[in-house]
Design a protein around this motif. Structure first.
Motif, PDB file in Angstrom:
ATOM      1  N   LYS A  51     -17.373   3.961   2.269  1.00 15.89           N
ATOM      2  CA  LYS A  51     -16.108   4.159   1.716  1.00 15.89           C
ATOM      3  C   LYS A  51     -14.998   4.088   2.872  1.00 15.89           C
ATOM      4  O   LYS A  51     -13.936   3.666   2.822  1.00 15.89           O
ATOM      5  CB  LYS A  51     -16.145   5.416   1.139  1.00 15.89           C
ATOM      6  N   SER A  52     -15.352   4.820   4.004  1.00 19.43           N
ATOM      7  CA  SER A  52     -14.429   4.928   5.127  1.00 19.43           C
ATOM      8  C   SER A  52     -14.254   3.443   5.788  1.00 19.43           C
ATOM      9  O   SER A  52     -12.890   3.263   5.983  1.00 19.43           O
ATOM     10  CB  SER A  52     -15.065   6.041   6.092  1.00 19.43           C
ATOM     11  N   VAL A  53     -15.118   2.494   5.865  1.00 20.80           N
ATOM     12  CA  VAL A  53     -15.075   1.238   6.033  1.00 20.80           C
ATOM     13  C   VAL A  53     -14.103   0.333   5.346  1.00 20.80           C
ATOM     14  O   VAL A  53     -13.221  -0.184   5.602  1.00 20.80           O
ATOM     15  CB  VAL A  53     -16.372   0.549   6.530  1.00 20.80           C
ATOM     16  N   GLU A  54     -14.365   0.645   4.067  1.00 23.75           N
ATOM     17  CA  GLU A  54     -13.462  -0.042   3.217  1.00 23.75           C
ATOM     18  C   GLU A  54     -11.904   0.338   3.087  1.00 23.75           C
ATOM     19  O   GLU A  54     -10.998  -0.567   2.871  1.00 23.75           O
ATOM     20  CB  GLU A  54     -14.055   0.231   1.637  1.00 23.75           C
ATOM     21  N   LEU A  55     -11.677   1.570   3.280  1.00 19.89           N
ATOM     22  CA  LEU A  55     -10.366   2.285   3.303  1.00 19.89           C
ATOM     23  C   LEU A  55      -9.786   1.581   4.470  1.00 19.89           C
ATOM     24  O   LEU A  55      -8.714   1.308   4.508  1.00 19.89           O
ATOM     25  CB  LEU A  55     -10.399   3.713   3.079  1.00 19.89           C
ATOM     26  N   SER A  56     -10.373   1.777   5.643  1.00 17.79           N
ATOM     27  CA  SER A  56      -9.777   1.234   6.702  1.00 17.79           C
ATOM     28  C   SER A  56      -9.524  -0.212   6.770  1.00 17.79           C
ATOM     29  O   SER A  56      -8.471  -0.756   7.404  1.00 17.79           O
ATOM     30  CB  SER A  56     -10.688   1.619   8.179  1.00 17.79           C
ATOM     31  N   GLN A  57     -10.469  -1.197   6.161  1.00 13.49           N
ATOM     32  CA  GLN A  57     -10.141  -2.485   6.089  1.00 13.49           C
ATOM     33  C   GLN A  57      -8.983  -2.840   5.129  1.00 13.49           C
ATOM     34  O   GLN A  57      -8.245  -3.809   5.339  1.00 13.49           O
ATOM     35  CB  GLN A  57     -11.170  -3.342   5.512  1.00 13.49           C
ATOM     36  N   LEU A  58      -8.949  -2.149   3.974  1.00 12.68           N
ATOM     37  CA  LEU A  58      -7.895  -2.277   3.036  1.00 12.68           C
ATOM     38  C   LEU A  58      -6.379  -1.639   3.269  1.00 12.68           C
ATOM     39  O   LEU A  58      -5.453  -1.916   2.631  1.00 12.68           O
ATOM     40  CB  LEU A  58      -8.117  -2.004   1.767  1.00 12.68           C
ATOM     41  N   ALA A  59      -6.403  -0.612   4.229  1.00  8.47           N
ATOM     42  CA  ALA A  59      -5.117   0.364   4.701  1.00  8.47           C
ATOM     43  C   ALA A  59      -3.881  -0.823   4.851  1.00  8.47           C
ATOM     44  O   ALA A  59      -2.605  -0.380   4.293  1.00  8.47           O
ATOM     45  CB  ALA A  59      -5.366   1.318   5.406  1.00  8.47           C
ATOM     46  N   PRO A  60      -4.112  -1.719   5.647  1.00  5.69           N
ATOM     47  CA  PRO A  60      -3.078  -2.548   5.868  1.00  5.69           C
ATOM     48  C   PRO A  60      -2.459  -3.376   4.888  1.00  5.69           C
ATOM     49  O   PRO A  60      -1.070  -3.408   4.587  1.00  5.69           O
ATOM     50  CB  PRO A  60      -3.790  -3.707   7.054  1.00  5.69           C
ATOM     51  N   PHE A  61      -3.094  -3.678   3.929  1.00  6.33           N
ATOM     52  CA  PHE A  61      -2.555  -4.326   2.459  1.00  6.33           C
ATOM     53  C   PHE A  61      -2.110  -2.964   1.756  1.00  6.33           C
ATOM     54  O   PHE A  61      -0.927  -3.263   0.968  1.00  6.33           O
ATOM     55  CB  PHE A  61      -3.701  -4.759   1.775  1.00  6.33           C
ATOM     56  N   GLY A  62      -2.526  -1.950   1.816  1.00  6.84           N
ATOM     57  CA  GLY A  62      -2.041  -0.733   1.043  1.00  6.84           C
ATOM     58  C   GLY A  62      -0.675  -0.308   1.581  1.00  6.84           C
ATOM     59  O   GLY A  62       0.010   0.392   0.853  1.00  6.84           O
ATOM     60  N   GLU A  63      -0.322  -0.734   2.629  1.00  6.16           N
ATOM     61  CA  GLU A  63       1.006  -0.289   3.020  1.00  6.16           C
ATOM     62  C   GLU A  63       2.230  -1.226   2.267  1.00  6.16           C
ATOM     63  O   GLU A  63       3.495  -0.927   2.380  1.00  6.16           O
ATOM     64  CB  GLU A  63       1.194  -0.801   4.711  1.00  6.16           C
ATOM     65  N   HIS A  64       1.621  -2.393   1.739  1.00  8.22           N
ATOM     66  CA  HIS A  64       2.821  -3.322   0.875  1.00  8.22           C
ATOM     67  C   HIS A  64       2.356  -3.336  -0.650  1.00  8.22           C
ATOM     68  O   HIS A  64       3.396  -3.717  -1.318  1.00  8.22           O
ATOM     69  CB  HIS A  64       2.587  -4.667   1.663  1.00  8.22           C
ATOM     70  N   PHE A  65       1.149  -3.313  -1.069  1.00  3.83           N
ATOM     71  CA  PHE A  65       0.473  -3.286  -2.357  1.00  3.83           C
ATOM     72  C   PHE A  65      -0.009  -2.261  -2.878  1.00  3.83           C
ATOM     73  O   PHE A  65      -0.277  -1.232  -2.051  1.00  3.83           O
ATOM     74  CB  PHE A  65       0.059  -4.625  -2.492  1.00  3.83           C
ATOM     75  N   ARG A  66      -0.438  -2.150  -4.050  1.00  5.14           N
ATOM     76  CA  ARG A  66      -1.152  -1.164  -4.808  1.00  5.14           C
ATOM     77  C   ARG A  66      -2.393  -2.041  -4.690  1.00  5.14           C
ATOM     78  O   ARG A  66      -2.600  -2.833  -5.712  1.00  5.14           O
ATOM     79  CB  ARG A  66      -0.840  -0.869  -6.121  1.00  5.14           C
ATOM     80  N   VAL A  67      -3.431  -1.654  -4.050  1.00  6.62           N
ATOM     81  CA  VAL A  67      -4.706  -2.259  -4.035  1.00  6.62           C
ATOM     82  C   VAL A  67      -5.836  -1.927  -4.747  1.00  6.62           C
ATOM     83  O   VAL A  67      -6.196  -0.654  -4.985  1.00  6.62           O
ATOM     84  CB  VAL A  67      -5.334  -2.490  -2.243  1.00  6.62           C
ATOM     85  N   TYR A  68      -6.450  -2.757  -5.559  1.00  5.58           N
ATOM     86  CA  TYR A  68      -7.383  -2.602  -6.282  1.00  5.58           C
ATOM     87  C   TYR A  68      -8.803  -3.251  -5.872  1.00  5.58           C
ATOM     88  O   TYR A  68      -8.968  -4.447  -5.989  1.00  5.58           O
ATOM     89  CB  TYR A  68      -7.416  -2.797  -7.967  1.00  5.58           C
TER      90      TYR A  68
END
Length: 278
Positions: A51-68
């Protein structure tokens, strides 16, 4: 003192889409972005260090989108095809979002994403593939099948993936025995689900359909990726009418998605200029 959650501002939540597809959502943006998860040995939302790895990888996209971040459904029946899985996702995403969305497909998620774009183009606004193309590399196909067969039989399986996990064959040879040793600690949570998906991906090949896929697509390739060789990515981009290829020459398989250039390149493709800190 309680440990501060560095992802709290991204409003992380979990849920289930139609057909039982588990997802984890995060991000401050309003527009949805769907990430079809890479190869997993379970059809659930990852926990712990995953989970920690996934959140860190997706965080840059989460600054601009609602990521699913979406996984395949648990209880996958033997004989399920990639087209069957894509159909489930098309129905689930349409019900959830009501219209086309940007899709990112890394590795096995890229196989599914390309099948989705081929069969259900009305669901995909733009597509970004990473470590994926019109089919699997032969080394990856053999490794995943061997891994799945061993895991289902209750045998040590992790070492079968050594050859596609590391870009340097010498490194893979050195670490393969260690992977054999640690296997009991990383056994799949539900081997049957994983094996059903492995069989579906083993039969995946949409090269003859590439010319008809009109979805704007970015293909990101690792120049030293043993699982999805650069040639497969090049052919995928060349034979699609609205696709372009970016190659990170020194990147291996997972190194393509985790490369610091990946998020900015994909965000730019989606029409967003990444912040300097991304």
């Amino acid at each position: 003192m309680a440990k501060k959650d560095k992802y709290a501002h991204l409003r992380v939540e979990e849920g289930v889409l139609k057909h039982g597809l588990p997802y984890r959502a995060l991000g401050t943006g309003e527009e949805p972005l769907v990430v079809l998860r890479w190869f997993t040995d379970h059809h659930t939302n990852p926990e712990g260090w995953e989970k920690s790895v996934e959140l860190s990888q997706l965080a840059p996209f989460g600054e601009h989108f609602r990521v699913y971040a979406v996984n395949r459904a648990p209880g996958m029946a033997p004989g399920t095809t990639m087209a069957d899985i894509a159909a489930q996702h098309a129905e689930a995403l349409t019900e959830k979002f009501g219209g086309p969305v940007h899709v990112v497909g890394p590795s096995s998620g890229g196989s599914l994403a390309l099948q989705l774009a081929a069969d259900h183009p009305q669901v995909v606004k733009k597509l970004a593939l990473s470590m994926a193309g019109y089919t699997m590399g032969e080394a990856a196909r053999k490794a995943q099948v061997a891994y799945a067969e061993a895991a289902v039989a209750g045998k040590r399986a992790f070492h079968h993936t050594a050859g596609i996990s590391f870009k340097n064959p010498a490194t893979a040879a050195v670490l393969k025995p260690l992977m054999w040793l640690v296997d009991p600690f990383v056994r799949p949570k539900e081997a049957a689900d994983m094996a059903a998906f492995v069989a579906a991906e083993a039969g995946f090949d949409v090269r003859d359909r590439l010319p008809g896929i009109q979805v704007p697509t970015l293909v990101v390739s690792g120049g030293k990726d043993p699982a999805c060789p650069p040639e497969i990515c090049r052919v995928t981009a060349d034979e699609m009418p609205d696709a372009r290829l970016i190659t990170y020459p020194e990147a291996g398989h997972t190194g393509t998605f985790t490369d610091k250039r990946f998020a900015p390149d994909v965000l730019e493709f989606f029409g967003v200029r990444a912040r300097a800190s991304a």
